[in-house]
Design an enzyme around this catalytic site. Structure first.
Site, PDB file in Angstrom:
ATOM      1  CG  ASP A 138      -2.185  -0.780   1.026  1.00 44.94           C
ATOM      2  OD1 ASP A 138      -2.396  -1.276  -0.090  1.00 44.94           O
ATOM      3  OD2 ASP A 138      -2.966  -0.919   1.986  1.00 44.94           O
ATOM      4  CG  ASP A 146      -4.566  -7.321  15.433  1.00 41.58           C
ATOM      5  OD1 ASP A 146      -5.421  -6.597  15.978  1.00 41.58           O
ATOM      6  OD2 ASP A 146      -3.345  -7.072  15.508  1.00 41.58           O
ATOM      7  CG  ASP A 182       2.811  -6.633  10.719  1.00 43.05           C
ATOM      8  OD1 ASP A 182       1.913  -6.993   9.935  1.00 43.05           O
ATOM      9  OD2 ASP A 182       2.577  -6.096  11.822  1.00 43.05           O
ATOM     10  CG  ASP A 219       8.639  -5.327  11.968  1.00 43.60           C
ATOM     11  OD1 ASP A 219       7.492  -5.436  11.485  1.00 43.60           O
ATOM     12  OD2 ASP A 219       8.847  -5.283  13.190  1.00 43.60           O
TER      13      ASP A 219
END
Length: 538
Positions: free
Chosen positions: A136, A289, A195, A197
Site C-alpha cells: 500500500d 486482528d 508484518d 519487519d
C-alpha cells in the site's frame, strides 16, 4: 446589618485578607474543601483502590495459572493431535497443504528485503506455497523497489505475487481482505501473516501447520515475538519488559485455559475457513486482528499459542513512533469493546465462563482498567491527597498492592530487573497517553480510527553504530531525532510534570509520608517524555 452578614459568611481568620488575592484564594479553598473537595477525593480514592484490587486479583490469578501451566500442563504438542507432516515419495508434495503467505507493507524502505527474503526462505514445498506482497506504499520509488525484489525472487522459481491497490481503504485489514479475494487463494487452506519487519525461521510452517491439519477446531496458531533491537536503547528495553509479560503470561494463560487470546496481527497462521466463518477482515477499529480473533472465538473456534515458536521482529526505536503505536493499541481495544460487548453477552455458542473471561479479564481489566488505574491513582489521586491531608490512602493500596503487581509484571524479563524502578516511572508516564487513547476509543471520539504505520528502521541503526564504533571505540551514541523541536514537545506530559513537582514541593514542606521522593522522580520522567527525549541514548 451588612457588617454582621460579613462576619457570618467569612471566618474571623480571613477578616484581614479581604483585599488580598492569596487570602481570597485560601478562603475559597477552605470554604469548598470540607463540603466538596474531601468527599469527592475520598470517592476517587475508593474507586482507585477498587480498580487496583481488580488488577491485583487479575495478576495473581494469571500468576497462579502460569505456574500451574509450567509445572503440570502438557505442552501444546501433547494437548492436541500433533504429527509432523512427512514427505512421501509416492504422493510427492500432495500431503502438504497449500499455504498462503501475506506480507502487508506501507513504505517499508528499510525492511522490505528482510521480510520478503524470510518468507521466500521458508522450508515448504515451493509448489504448495503462495506468497503475496500487499503493498500500500504511497512512495513510487519504494513501490518500484519492492516490485523489483519480488521479481527477483520469482525468477528463482518462488511463487510470489506483488499486489497494489488504488487506495488504502481499510488500511491493513483492507489489504489482507483484498488479498484473500484473488482467484488462486481458493486452493489455499491456511494463511500465514507477517508484518514487514518480521523474520520467520525456515521451519516456521513445519512447526505450526500440523496443529491446524490435525485439529479441525483450531483456527489460529500464534507464535511469540522476539525483538532483534531490544538492546538498542532504553526505550526498547522498556517495551521488551511490557511485551514479554504479554507473551509469557497473558497469551499462555489464554491459550491453556480458554483456548482464546487476541491475535497479535502478525507471526500467526489462520485457517482461511475460520476467517470466512467469522465474517472476514473488518476495518471498524484500529485492531482488526483482535476484532477477527474475538469474532472467531465467539463462533467456537480455538486458538493455540506456541511460546517456543519465535519470530524475530523490531520494536519502535523512536518515542514518536512508539506513541503512535500505543495510541492505536490502547484506543482500538476500547473501541472494539464498546462495539462488541453486547454481542459477546448475547452469544450462545460459547460457555458462560468464557464470556466472563473475554468481557471482564481480556477487555475490561487488561485493556481499560490497567491503563486508567495507573494514571488516575498514581499521577492524580495520590498527589492530590498530599494537598488535602484529610483524605487518607491506606498503605496497602499506595505501596503494597502496586509493588506486588509490578513484581508480577516483571517476571517475563528477568534480565532487565535492574531497570524495574525506571520502568515503573516510564509506565506511569505512558499511562497518561494510554488513558487518553482508551477514553477516545470508548467514546469513539475524533482520533478513534487514526492509523499511523509504525516506523521501522531495520539494520540502519546497527550499521550506523558499527561505523561510529570504528571512529570512537566504546563510545555511546547519542541519537538525536530528526524531526523539529516543536514536534517533539508534548504539552500534556509537561503540564503533569509541573503539577507533580508542585505536589512534591508541598509534600517536602508540609507532608508526613515522604511521597516527595517518588513525586520528584516521576516529575523528571514526565519532563523527559514531555520534551521527547525518551530512549535517545543507546
Amino acid at each position: 446589618m451588612a457588617e454582621t452578614s460579613s462576619k457570618i459568611l467569612i471566618p474571623e481568620t480571613f477578616q484581614g485578607y479581604g483585599y488580598d488575592i492569596t487570602g481570597q484564594i485560601g478562603m475559597m479553598w477552605e470554604l469548598i474543601k470540607e463540603p466538596l473537595i474531601v468527599p469527592l477525593l475520598n470517592l476517587m480514592v475508593y474507586v482507585s483502590l477498587a480498580m487496583s484490587l481488580m488488577l491485583f486479583f487479575e495478576r495473581v490469578y494469571m500468576g497462579i495459572v502460569i505456574i500451574l501451566v509450567k509445572l503440570f500442563w502438557k505442552k501444546p504438542e501433547k494437548r492436541y493431535n500433533y504429527e509432523p507432516i512427512q514427505e512421501d515419495v509416492e504422493m510427492g508434495n500432495s500431503n502438504f497443504p497449500v499455504v498462503l503467505i501475506q506480507i502487508p507493507m506501507f513504505n517499508e524502505k528499510e525492511v522490505y528485503k528482510i521480510s520478503i527474503g524470510a518468507a521466500c526462505g521458508l522450508s515448504w514445498p515451493s509448489d504448495r506455497l503462495v506468497i503475496q506482497v500487499l503493498d500500500d506504499s504511497t512512495d513510487p520509488t519504494i513501490k518500484q523497489m519492492v516490485e523489483v525484489e519480488c521479481q527477483r525472487w520469482a525468477s528463482k522459481g518462488i511463487n510470489i505475487t506483488y499486489q497494489i491497490r488504488e487506495n488504502r481503504t481499510g488500511y491493513k485489514a483492507g489489504a489482507l481482505k483484498e488479498g484473500l479475494k484473488r482467484g488462486y487463494v481458493k486452493h489455499c487452506e491456511y494463511v500465514a501473516i507477517f508484518d514487514a519487519d518480521f523474520r520467520p525461521e525456515p521451519d516456521f510452517l513445519k512447526r505450526a501447520i500440523p496443529f491446524l491439519v490435525n485439529n479441525p477446531d483450531i483456527a489460529l496458531v500464534q507464535a511469540r515475538w522476539r525483538f532483534v533491537n531490544a538492546d538498542e536503547c532504553l526505550l526498547t528495553r522498556m517495551q521488551e519488559m511490557s511485551l514479554d509479560y504479554h507473551f509469557t503470561v497473558e497469551q499462555e494463560v489464554g491459550s491453556a485455559t480458554h483456548a482464546f487470546f487476541g491475535f497479535n496481527g502478525t507471526a500467526g497462521v489462520w485457517r482461511i475457513a475460520a476467517i470466512n466463518d467469522a465474517g472476514g477482515w473488518k476495518d471498524r477499529t484500529t485492531v482488526e486482528d483482535m476484532d477477527l480473533a474475538v469474532r472467531a472465538g465467539l463462533k467456537g473456534w480455538k486458538f493455540v499459542y506456541l511460546g517456543d515458536l519465535q519470530v524475530k521482529s523490531e520494536l519502535p526505536s523512536t518515542f514518536k513512533a512508539f506513541r503512535f503505536q500505543q495510541h492505536r493499541w490502547s484506543c482500538g481495544p476500547a473501541n472494539l469493546f464498546r462495539k462488541m460487548v453486547m454481542e459477546i453477552v448475547k452469544n450462545k455458542k460459547v460457555t458462560f465462563w468464557k464470556k466472563v473471561y473475554v468481557i471482564y479479564s481480556f477487555f475490561f481489566v487488561r485493556k481499560i482498567i490497567a491503563h486508567m488505574v495507573t494514571f488516575f491513582f498514581y499521577c492524580v489521586v495520590l498527589p492530590l491527597t498530599i494537598l488535602v491531608p484529610e483524605v487518607y490512602v491506606p498503605i496497602w493500596g499506595a505501596v503494597y498492592i502496586p509493588s506486588i503487581i509490578t513484581i508480577l509484571n516483571s517476571v517475563g524479563t528477568p534480565r532487565s530487573i535492574h531497570l524495574l524502578f525506571y520502568w515503573i516511572l516510564f509506565e506511569n508516564v505512558m499511562s497518561l497517553h494510554r488513558t487518553k487513547a482508551t477514553l477516545i476509543g470508548l467514546l469513539e471520539a475524533g482520533r478513534a480510527n487514526e492509523w499511523v504505520v509504525t516506523e521501522k528502521l531495520g539494520d540502519v541503526l546497527k550499521k550506523k553504530a558499527a561505523e561510529a564504533a570504528k571512529n570512537k571505540t566504546g563510545a555511546k551514541i547519542l541519537r538525536i531525532p530528526k524531526f523539529k523541536f516543536g514536534d517533539r514537545l508534548h504539552l500534556l506530559e509537561l503540564g503533569f510534570g509541573v503539577f507533580l513537582f508542585f505536589c512534591g514541593c508541598y509534600d517536602f514542606v508540609h507532608g508526613k509520608n515522604n511521597y516527595f521522593i517518588y513525586l520528584f522522580l516521576q516529575t523528571i520522567t514526565f519532563l523527559i517524555a514531555g520534551f521527547g527525549y525518551v530512549g535517545t541514548i543507546i
